[in-house]
Design an enzyme around this catalytic site. Structure first.
Site, PDB file in Angstrom:
ATOM      1  N   HIS A  65       2.086  -9.963   4.598  1.00 40.43           N
ATOM      2  CA  HIS A  65       2.342  -8.884   3.633  1.00 40.43           C
ATOM      3  C   HIS A  65       2.219  -9.379   2.199  1.00 40.43           C
ATOM      4  O   HIS A  65       2.021 -10.564   1.932  1.00 40.43           O
ATOM      5  CB  HIS A  65       3.724  -8.274   3.877  1.00 40.43           C
ATOM      6  CG  HIS A  65       4.881  -9.219   3.674  1.00 40.43           C
ATOM      7  ND1 HIS A  65       5.406  -9.500   2.433  1.00 40.43           N
ATOM      8  CD2 HIS A  65       5.632  -9.929   4.564  1.00 40.43           C
ATOM      9  CE1 HIS A  65       6.423 -10.343   2.554  1.00 40.43           C
ATOM     10  NE2 HIS A  65       6.586 -10.619   3.841  1.00 40.43           N
ATOM     11  N   CYS A  68       7.865 -14.624   7.693  1.00 37.51           N
ATOM     12  CA  CYS A  68       6.624 -13.900   7.454  1.00 37.51           C
ATOM     13  C   CYS A  68       5.669 -14.729   6.601  1.00 37.51           C
ATOM     14  O   CYS A  68       6.041 -15.753   6.032  1.00 37.51           O
ATOM     15  CB  CYS A  68       6.911 -12.581   6.748  1.00 37.51           C
ATOM     16  SG  CYS A  68       7.788 -11.369   7.757  1.00 37.51           S
TER      17      CYS A  68
END
Length: 306
Positions: A193, A209
Site C-alpha cells: 500500500h 505490510c
C-alpha cells in the site's frame, strides 16, 4: 553466451544532478545476466537531505544512507558528492509477478508481455516484532481510497504509547494506507500500500505490510492485476554475473537476524564457492571481504582475470 551489447549498457558510473528523473524500469536481461541499472553520482544542493535525494531518485532511506556512510543524512552540504545505488542484482527468485526482497527493502515487478521488463521500487517492511511474512502468495484484491480498520493488536500498541487509534480510519490524507492498496492472499491482513508518511520508505518500520511512496504505489496499482503472484524472499546476499564478471551485493540483514553475523558471512562464502562449481573464475578475496564487511547494498565485482 552473454549478450555483450546489453552488458556494456550497464557499466557506466554517471555524473548527474538531482533534477534528473530516474525511471526505475529496465529491459529484462537474458537469464545469464543478473544486473540492471547503473550507479550515478550527483552533487547535493544546500537545501537537500539524503531522504529528499532518495525519493527523487527511486531509492529508500536505508539504501541511500548505506551507500553513503560518511555523509550526514540531514545535512549533506552543498556540492557534496552523493552515490545513487540505482544498480541492482536481481533476486534469485523466478522472474515472474512481484518479488519483494525484504532485507533489501525493494520490490521487483516483472510484468507480462514483450519485450520483457522489470520495474523496481523501494518499500518499507515489517519491523522486528511485526515481521513481513515470507513465501509465495498472490494479489487477492485491489482497493482504491481504502478504509483502515486497525487490528486490535495495533490499537492496543498505540494505546500503550499514548496515541490511541479509532476503530476505523476513513479514506483521506491522514489514512496510513494512502490512496491505493493491494491485499495479499496470506492469512492475516497483509497489504502492499501507499502511505501518509513517505519519509519512512525504505526502512523496517511497518506492522508487516509493504509500504511504497505514493507515486510508486499509484503506478504499480495500475499495472498489477488481481491474481498476480507475489514472492516474498529474504536475500541479504545476492550473486550475479555480467559478462565474465561475478558480482555480489550485500545488504544489512533484517534486525531480527543481525545476531547471526558468523552465519551471515558463511552464507556469503557458500554462495560464492557454489558459483565455482558451475563456472571457473579467479576470486578477488579482498573485494569479497570488503563487500561483506561494509554491506553498502551496491553490486561489487569479486572475480578477476588471471
Amino acid at each position: 553466451m552473454v549478450n555483450l551489447s546489453y552488458a556494456i549498457l550497464l557499466v557506466p558510473l554517471l555524473i548527474s544532478s538531482i533534477s534528473d528523473v530516474v525511471a526505475e524500469e529496465f529491459l529484462l536481461p537474458p537469464n545469464d545476466v543478473s544486473l540492471v541499472g547503473e550507479l550515478k553520482i550527483i552533487k547535493a544542493k544546500h537545501e537537500d537531505t539524503l531522504i529528499d535525494i532518495a525519493r527523487a531518485n527511486g531509492l529508500g532511506r536505508d539504501e541511500i544512507v548505506n551507500a553513503n556512510p560518511k555523509v550526514d543524512p540531514w545535512l549533506p552540504g552543498a556540492g557534496t558528492e552523493i552515490l545513487l545505488p540505482n544498480r541492482y542484482i536481481l533476486p534469485s527468485a523466478p522472474r515472474t509477478g512481484i518479488v519483494v526482497n525484504t532485507p533489501e527493502m525493494r520490490l521487483y515487478y516483472y510484468p507480462p508481455g514483450n519485450p520483457r521488463r522489470v520495474i523496481t521500487h523501494p518499500v518499507s517492511v515489517g519491523r522486528v516484532d511485526w515481521n513481513t511474512p515470507l513465501g509465495i502468495t498472490k494479489v487477492a484484491t485491489k482497493l482504491t481510497d481504502p478504509v483502515w480498520r486497525p487490528p486490535a493488536s495495533i490499537r492496543r500498541e498505540a494505546l500503550e504509547k499514548g496515541t490511541p487509534l479509532p476503530e476505523v480510519v476513513p479514506a483521506g490524507p491522514d489514512n496510513p494506507l494512502g490512496r491505493f492498496a493491494m491485499r495479499l492472499a496470506f492469512s492475516g491482513s497483509y497489504l502492499i500500500h501507499g502511505t501518509d508518511k513517505p519519509f519512512g520508505i525504505g526502512m523496517q518500520v511497518t506492522h508487516g505490510c509493504m509500504r511504497l511512496y505514493p507515486e510508486d504505489i499509484e503506478s504499480l496499482f495500475k499495472q498489477v492485476p488481481v491474481g498476480t503472484q507475489v514472492n516474498l524472499v529474504n536475500e541479504p546476499i545476492k550473486i550475479g554475473w555480467l559478462a565474465d564478471t561475478l558480482f555480489i551485493e550485500v545488504t544489512p540483514a533484517l534486525e531480527q537476524d543481525v545476531d547471526k553475523e558468523a552465519e551471515f558471512t558463511r552464507k556469503a562464502l557458500d554462495r560464492v564457492y557454489a558459483e565455482q562449481d558451475h563456472r571457473a573464475f579467479v576470486l578477488d578475496g579482498a573485494a569479497l571481504n570488503l563487500a561483506i564487511r561494509e554491506k553498502r547494498g551496491i553490486p561489487v565485482a569479486i572475480s578477476k582475470f588471471e
